[in-house]
Design a protein around this motif. Structure first.
Motif, PDB file in Angstrom:
ATOM      1  N   PRO A  77       0.806  -1.233   0.000  1.00 11.87           N
ATOM      2  CA  PRO A  77       0.000   0.000   0.000  1.00 11.87           C
ATOM      3  C   PRO A  77       0.836   1.279   0.000  1.00 11.87           C
ATOM      4  CG  PRO A  77       0.014  -0.991   2.192  1.00 11.87           C
ATOM      5  CD  PRO A  77       0.686  -1.972   1.272  1.00 11.87           C
ATOM      6  N   HIS A  78       2.153   1.136   0.205  1.00  4.44           N
ATOM      7  CA  HIS A  78       3.009   2.310   0.264  1.00  4.44           C
ATOM      8  C   HIS A  78       3.770   2.562  -1.031  1.00  4.44           C
ATOM      9  CE1 HIS A  78       1.944   2.441   4.414  1.00  4.44           C
ATOM     10  NE2 HIS A  78       2.560   1.307   4.701  1.00  4.44           N
ATOM     11  N   VAL A  79       3.433   1.821  -2.081  1.00  9.00           N
ATOM     12  CA  VAL A  79       4.027   2.025  -3.402  1.00  9.00           C
ATOM     13  C   VAL A  79       2.887   2.185  -4.398  1.00  9.00           C
ATOM     14  CG1 VAL A  79       5.537   1.097  -5.185  1.00  9.00           C
ATOM     15  CG2 VAL A  79       6.012   0.603  -2.771  1.00  9.00           C
ATOM     16  N   SER A  80       2.864   3.297  -5.126  1.00 10.53           N
ATOM     17  CA  SER A  80       1.773   3.570  -6.061  1.00 10.53           C
ATOM     18  C   SER A  80       2.230   4.576  -7.111  1.00 10.53           C
ATOM     19  CB  SER A  80       0.553   4.118  -5.303  1.00 10.53           C
ATOM     20  OG  SER A  80       0.878   5.368  -4.703  1.00 10.53           O
ATOM     21  N   PRO A  81       1.452   4.741  -8.169  1.00  9.70           N
ATOM     22  CA  PRO A  81       1.780   5.810  -9.128  1.00  9.70           C
ATOM     23  C   PRO A  81       1.580   7.176  -8.471  1.00  9.70           C
ATOM     24  CG  PRO A  81       0.214   4.230 -10.063  1.00  9.70           C
ATOM     25  CD  PRO A  81       0.282   3.948  -8.599  1.00  9.70           C
ATOM     26  N   SER A  82       2.420   8.131  -8.795  1.00  6.20           N
ATOM     27  CA  SER A  82       2.248   9.482  -8.269  1.00  6.20           C
ATOM     28  C   SER A  82       1.064  10.146  -8.972  1.00  6.20           C
ATOM     29  CB  SER A  82       3.502  10.322  -8.506  1.00  6.20           C
ATOM     30  OG  SER A  82       4.601   9.792  -7.822  1.00  6.20           O
ATOM     31  N   PRO A  83       0.143  10.720  -8.224  1.00  3.76           N
ATOM     32  CA  PRO A  83      -0.963  11.423  -8.873  1.00  3.76           C
ATOM     33  C   PRO A  83      -0.475  12.687  -9.562  1.00  3.76           C
ATOM     34  CG  PRO A  83      -1.005  11.785  -6.505  1.00  3.76           C
ATOM     35  CD  PRO A  83       0.067  10.768  -6.753  1.00  3.76           C
ATOM     36  N   ASP A  84      -1.185  13.087 -10.594  1.00  2.00           N
ATOM     37  CA  ASP A  84      -0.858  14.320 -11.300  1.00  2.00           C
ATOM     38  C   ASP A  84      -1.487  15.481 -10.533  1.00  2.00           C
ATOM     39  OD1 ASP A  84      -0.326  16.380 -12.991  1.00  2.00           O
ATOM     40  OD2 ASP A  84      -1.348  15.545 -14.745  1.00  2.00           O
ATOM     41  N   THR A  85      -0.673  16.283  -9.853  1.00  2.00           N
ATOM     42  CA  THR A  85      -1.192  17.378  -9.030  1.00  2.00           C
ATOM     43  C   THR A  85      -1.085  18.734  -9.737  1.00  2.00           C
ATOM     44  OG1 THR A  85       0.962  17.695  -7.951  1.00  2.00           O
ATOM     45  CG2 THR A  85      -0.584  16.155  -6.908  1.00  2.00           C
ATOM     46  N   ARG A  86      -0.713  18.719 -11.015  1.00  2.00           N
ATOM     47  CA  ARG A  86      -0.607  19.979 -11.753  1.00  2.00           C
ATOM     48  C   ARG A  86      -1.995  20.573 -11.992  1.00  2.00           C
ATOM     49  NH1 ARG A  86       2.590  17.760 -16.837  1.00  2.00           N
ATOM     50  NH2 ARG A  86       0.994  16.159 -16.452  1.00  2.00           N
ATOM     51  N   TYR A  87      -2.086  21.891 -11.868  1.00  2.00           N
ATOM     52  CA  TYR A  87      -3.377  22.546 -12.087  1.00  2.00           C
ATOM     53  C   TYR A  87      -3.646  22.700 -13.583  1.00  2.00           C
ATOM     54  CZ  TYR A  87      -7.280  25.716 -12.025  1.00  2.00           C
ATOM     55  OH  TYR A  87      -8.523  26.262 -12.231  1.00  2.00           O
ATOM     56  N   LYS A  88      -4.902  22.467 -13.974  1.00  2.00           N
ATOM     57  CA  LYS A  88      -5.318  22.584 -15.375  1.00  2.00           C
ATOM     58  C   LYS A  88      -6.512  23.540 -15.452  1.00  2.00           C
ATOM     59  CE  LYS A  88      -3.927  17.789 -16.092  1.00  2.00           C
ATOM     60  NZ  LYS A  88      -3.472  17.658 -14.684  1.00  2.00           N
ATOM     61  N   PHE A  89      -6.361  24.601 -16.224  1.00  2.00           N
ATOM     62  CA  PHE A  89      -7.426  25.594 -16.359  1.00  2.00           C
ATOM     63  C   PHE A  89      -8.624  24.994 -17.084  1.00  2.00           C
ATOM     64  CE2 PHE A  89      -3.575  28.177 -15.959  1.00  2.00           C
ATOM     65  CZ  PHE A  89      -3.954  29.011 -14.916  1.00  2.00           C
ATOM     66  N   VAL A  90      -9.815  25.333 -16.608  1.00  2.00           N
ATOM     67  CA  VAL A  90     -11.039  24.762 -17.175  1.00  2.00           C
ATOM     68  C   VAL A  90     -11.582  25.581 -18.334  1.00  2.00           C
ATOM     69  CG1 VAL A  90     -11.677  23.747 -14.952  1.00  2.00           C
ATOM     70  CG2 VAL A  90     -12.551  26.014 -15.565  1.00  2.00           C
TER      71      VAL A  90
END
Length: 537
Positions: A77-90
């Motif tokens: 449970p401590h190894v996973s893909p990094s989420p994309d935290t970059r902001y994207k304009f709508v």
């Protein structure tokens, strides 16, 4: 990118990055060549064992054979893909768009609503009833030094909002699935905040740093085509067939608009009254009242960090306390300011209000927090939706007179408060509140149920922090502005339930509590407004 969580280092380590790198290589069984790069996403503190405090890391890695490693550690449970935290304009405003949205209020919510709209090309007009942040700072510090209260330029009103004169806390317990918080922190770092706010578990900035940051963000909004007007209070709102059509400012100017972000903060009582009179749907909501409590910061550090007190990584210790009382009330600590001061936060003449503030260093002698009791409209102030405002005002005016009617705050030693006797002399804890305090008896200031609840809670808190109920600790009154006493209800589209084009937002409207959550709400509302202006779903 790969994410590792729950990576631990002892507090007393030698080389943070080298030791983390060694742990990564060992955990994933990879070579140094396979690890291209890694960054610290979050660093927390586990102080449950004071003699063995641990640092807890979340790391993002750029590694070779990422998919193979994900398969290999699929059950970890401590190894996973990094989420994309970059902001994207709508959205992006077309060059042909002629209407300009209006943002009312330049606290964290209005600042980020305005910034987002400007970044999307909507060229917002931002109205702030108070002054620019440096002029406002002069007025506020002047009041603390005994000068006259400026009711339009103070702790509550002006560029930066109430959060400018606070600890500058940048953490929240709200759910943030779209990672708006990262957008907020990124913009703050761009404006000059320390980069550590991106990864420490409880980031803070402090007042002096916030002042220059707010100025840089204002300049960015203007460079993107936005317009900012100070000393511009909204005195009337125009509504036709349930559609917002415009506002009238304090100088008599009529400003036509069909899309408006209302981010006025929790103390804009005259604005709340104006909105209610105009027919905007408002409900009463719970808030809390109580006192500021001060102890010596060294005592809090010793209780929280034990032999590690003074370690620069740990810094000044904070606390969070809750007690459920026999009379059904809940008492809790709020807005804890390590190494800070109690400040005068009045915005109306004839009232005393306290709040807490820290600088980035948190090097002042005292720790302070609000110790407050939750109150509820149906039980404590039923009837009118604005009745909570009148309760706040009544307590603030009572504190003003109890303190000598000169903006000195009434105060009492903890031991005397618990015994029900008036205080005459200070102990080891020296008050930080300016213009000054008047020692007295606070017993009758709050409603009886609140006084009884706090008297029960303080000894209970002693069990968690030894010395919390120490007799010469200090209580200063009165804390009333914990949150907005109203909620301007909005629908799923984030518009007012009964006024199209009006977007209630942030702490004043009842949708945030603190700098980070208010800023996030400003982003959400800006997105909703932008999409509605472009008539996108």
């Amino acid at each position: 990118m790969l994410r590792l969580t729950e990576i631990k280092l002892p507090l007393h380590h030698q080389d943070e990055m080298a030791e983390l790198k060694a742990i990564i290589l060992a955990k994933l069984a990879i070579t140094e060549g396979d690890l291209h790069h890694f960054t610290v996403f979050k660093r927390g503190i586990d102080a449950r064992k004071k003699s063995d405090i641990q640092l807890i890391y979340t790391l993002d890695l750029d590694v070779a054979n990422e998919q193979q490693l994900l398969q290999q550690f699929a059950k970890d449970p401590h190894v996973s893909p990094s989420p994309d935290t970059r902001y994207k304009f709508v959205a992006q405003a077309p060059a042909t768009l002629t209407e300009r949205p209006v943002v009312v209020g330049l606290g964290p919510c209005g600042l980020f609503a305005g910034l987002l709209l400007a970044q999307m090309g909507f060229k917002p007009i931002i109205l702030e009833r108070g002054k620019a942040v440096r002029e406002r700072t002069k007025d506020t510090f002047g009041f603390w030094r005994g000068q006259e209260l400026n009711t339009e330029s103070n702790v509550q009103y002006g560029e930066g909002g109430a959060g400018t004169f606070s600890d500058g806390k940048l953490y929240s317990q709200i759910k943030d699935p779209k990672h708006y918080g990262r957008k907020v922190l990124t913009e703050f770092v761009t404006a000059g905040a320390p980069e550590e706010i991106m990864y420490v578990s409880k980031p803070h900035i402090g007042t002096f740093k916030l002042v220059s940051m707010v100025e840089k963000m204002r300049a960015n909004i203007i460079a993107l085509g936005g317009e900012i007007r100070f000393s511009s209070r909204v005195d009337h709102i125009h509504i036709e067939d349930k559609q917002l059509t415009g506002i009238t400012l304090n100088n008599g100017e009529r400003l036509n608009c069909r899309h408006l972000v209302l981010a006025v903060g929790h103390s804009a009582r005259d604005t709340f009254q104006m909105l209610y009179d105009a027919g905007v749907y408002i409900e009463a909501k719970p808030f809390s009242v109580g006192f500021r409590i001060e102890h010596e910061q060294s005592m809090i550090d010793s209780c929280r960090w034990g032999p590690n007190a003074g370690n620069p990584i740990l810094g000044a210790a904070d606390y969070k306390l809750v007690h459920h009382c026999k009379n059904g009330r809940t008492v809790y600590s709020f807005c804890m300011c390590p190494g800070g001061t109690v400040v005068a936060a009045a915005s109306e003449t004839g009232g005393v209000v306290t709040n807490g503030m820290s600088q980035y260093s948190r090097h002042e002698r005292n720790a302070n927090s609000a110790i407050v009791v939750g109150i509820h409209p149906e039980q404590d102030y039923p009837g009118h939706p604005l009745a909570g405002i009148e309760l706040q005002r009544k307590l603030e005016q009572a504190a003003f007179h109890l303190g000598g009617a000169d903006y000195h705050a009434p105060a009492q030693l903890i031991g005397d408060f618990l015994k029900g006797s008036s205080s005459a002399d200070l102990g080891a804890v020296q008050p930080s509140y300016t213009p000054g305090i008047k020692l007295t008896d606070l017993s009758a200031l709050l409603p009886d149920y609140a006084t009884a609840a706090i008297r029960e809670a303080i000894p209970a808190f002693e069990k968690q922090i030894r010395g919390f109920a120490k007799a010469d600790g200090l209580l200063t009154a009165v804390e009333t502005r914990t949150s907005s006493p109203i909620c301007i209800k909005r629908g799923a589209d984030l518009q007012s339930l009964n006024v199209k084009g009006l977007y209630p937002a942030g702490e004043g409207a009842g949708y945030a509590g603190g700098i980070l959550s208010a800023a996030i709400d400003g982003i959400r509302v800006a997105e909703a407004l932008a999409l509605q202006m472009l008539q996108q779903p």
